[in-house]
Design a protein around this motif. Structure first.
Motif, mmCIF file in Angstrom:
data_model
loop_
_atom_site.group_PDB
_atom_site.id
_atom_site.type_symbol
_atom_site.label_atom_id
_atom_site.label_comp_id
_atom_site.label_asym_id
_atom_site.label_seq_id
_atom_site.Cartn_x
_atom_site.Cartn_y
_atom_site.Cartn_z
ATOM 1 N N ILE A 196 0.828 -1.203 0.000
ATOM 2 C CA ILE A 196 0.000 0.000 0.000
ATOM 3 C C ILE A 196 0.862 1.252 0.000
ATOM 4 O O ILE A 196 0.419 2.339 0.327
ATOM 5 C CB ILE A 196 -1.041 0.016 1.144
ATOM 6 C CG1 ILE A 196 -0.392 -0.149 2.504
ATOM 7 C CG2 ILE A 196 -2.104 -1.009 0.901
ATOM 8 C CD1 ILE A 196 -1.362 -0.068 3.662
ATOM 9 N N GLY A 197 2.132 1.089 -0.386
ATOM 10 C CA GLY A 197 2.998 2.229 -0.565
ATOM 11 C C GLY A 197 3.470 2.904 0.705
ATOM 12 O O GLY A 197 3.791 4.082 0.691
ATOM 13 N N ASN A 240 -8.876 8.416 0.546
ATOM 14 C CA ASN A 240 -7.686 7.963 -0.195
ATOM 15 C C ASN A 240 -6.978 6.811 0.510
ATOM 16 O O ASN A 240 -6.525 5.870 -0.146
ATOM 17 C CB ASN A 240 -6.708 9.114 -0.413
ATOM 18 C CG ASN A 240 -7.186 10.062 -1.481
ATOM 19 O OD1 ASN A 240 -7.936 9.700 -2.379
ATOM 20 N ND2 ASN A 240 -6.752 11.307 -1.381
ATOM 21 N N ASP A 241 -6.884 6.875 1.829
ATOM 22 C CA ASP A 241 -6.232 5.789 2.568
ATOM 23 C C ASP A 241 -6.953 4.462 2.371
ATOM 24 O O ASP A 241 -6.320 3.428 2.132
ATOM 25 C CB ASP A 241 -6.166 6.106 4.064
ATOM 26 C CG ASP A 241 -5.115 7.146 4.411
ATOM 27 O OD1 ASP A 241 -4.289 7.504 3.546
ATOM 28 O OD2 ASP A 241 -5.125 7.612 5.574
ATOM 29 N N ASP A 248 -6.541 3.145 -1.138
ATOM 30 C CA ASP A 248 -5.212 2.528 -1.256
ATOM 31 C C ASP A 248 -5.198 1.135 -0.635
ATOM 32 O O ASP A 248 -4.603 0.204 -1.194
ATOM 33 C CB ASP A 248 -4.143 3.392 -0.579
ATOM 34 C CG ASP A 248 -3.808 4.648 -1.364
ATOM 35 O OD1 ASP A 248 -4.194 4.752 -2.550
ATOM 36 O OD2 ASP A 248 -3.158 5.540 -0.775
ATOM 37 N N HIS A 258 -6.863 -1.197 -3.013
ATOM 38 C CA HIS A 258 -5.964 -1.523 -4.133
ATOM 39 C C HIS A 258 -4.938 -2.582 -3.732
ATOM 40 O O HIS A 258 -4.505 -3.363 -4.576
ATOM 41 C CB HIS A 258 -5.233 -0.281 -4.635
ATOM 42 C CG HIS A 258 -6.004 0.531 -5.611
ATOM 43 N ND1 HIS A 258 -6.359 0.085 -6.869
ATOM 44 C CD2 HIS A 258 -6.510 1.782 -5.507
ATOM 45 C CE1 HIS A 258 -7.034 1.013 -7.499
ATOM 46 N NE2 HIS A 258 -7.153 2.063 -6.697
ATOM 47 N N PRO A 303 -11.816 -1.189 -5.484
ATOM 48 C CA PRO A 303 -11.336 0.119 -5.025
ATOM 49 C C PRO A 303 -12.268 1.269 -5.447
ATOM 50 O O PRO A 303 -12.493 2.208 -4.680
ATOM 51 C CB PRO A 303 -9.954 0.245 -5.667
ATOM 52 C CG PRO A 303 -9.502 -1.184 -5.797
ATOM 53 C CD PRO A 303 -10.766 -1.923 -6.189
ATOM 54 N N ASN A 329 -14.271 3.863 -2.961
ATOM 55 C CA ASN A 329 -14.257 5.309 -3.180
ATOM 56 C C ASN A 329 -15.677 5.861 -3.259
ATOM 57 O O ASN A 329 -16.007 6.851 -2.592
ATOM 58 C CB ASN A 329 -13.486 5.635 -4.455
ATOM 59 C CG ASN A 329 -13.344 7.124 -4.662
ATOM 60 O OD1 ASN A 329 -12.832 7.830 -3.808
ATOM 61 N ND2 ASN A 329 -13.812 7.602 -5.789
#
Length: 139
Positions: free
Chosen positions: A35-36, A107-108, A111, A114, A122, A126
């Motif tokens: 998740i970056g 956004n969290d 993510d 994703h 995803p 959203n």
């Protein structure tokens, strides 16, 4: 997500799942290149515990919010468990308010979705979080 997912699958309580993580700081490390996030990042333990306990306590209300924001042919009960878990946590964070902006919360959780899903999930996360956020801001 892991604790909430574990609770749903095993029918264990928040208290039982949280007790497993006591004294294990590594359990709070985000596993996450997926998740970056830097894998050294630490979860806010108090917020983590608050979300786990609140999602357990408010599951029915959160599921009603999911069903109300989803299309008529999608209900919380029919969703894949992990997707429902992501939405419950995201909706709780939106509902609780706090110092994190709506956009950051959405956004969290997108993510996170994703990290586990490749397809339409995803986008569904959203859409549902955005719809509920708009309603919460009006009241």
């Amino acid at each position: 997500m892991q604790a909430l997912y574990q609770m749903t699958l095993t029918q264990r309580t928040a208290k039982q799942v949280l007790a497993e993580h006591q004294g294990e700081p590594q359990a709070f490390l985000l596993e996450n290149a997926e998740i970056g996030l830097d894998s050294r990042s630490m979860i806010d333990k108090a917020l983590f515990e608050e979300i786990v306990v609140a999602v357990e306590r408010e599951a029915k209300v959160l599921d009603d919010m999911i069903s109300g924001a989803a299309s008529s042919h999608v209900s919380a009960e029919r969703m894949e468990i992990l997707l429902r878990t992501i939405l419950r946590a995201g909706l709780y964070e939106l509902q609780r308010g706090g110092d994190v902006s709506v956009g950051v919360v959405i956004n969290d959780y997108v993510d996170i979705a994703h990290a586990y899903f490749d397809a339409k999930e995803p986008g569904l996360v959203n859409a549902i979080l955005d719809r509920v956020a708009k309603t919460l801001r009006q009241t």
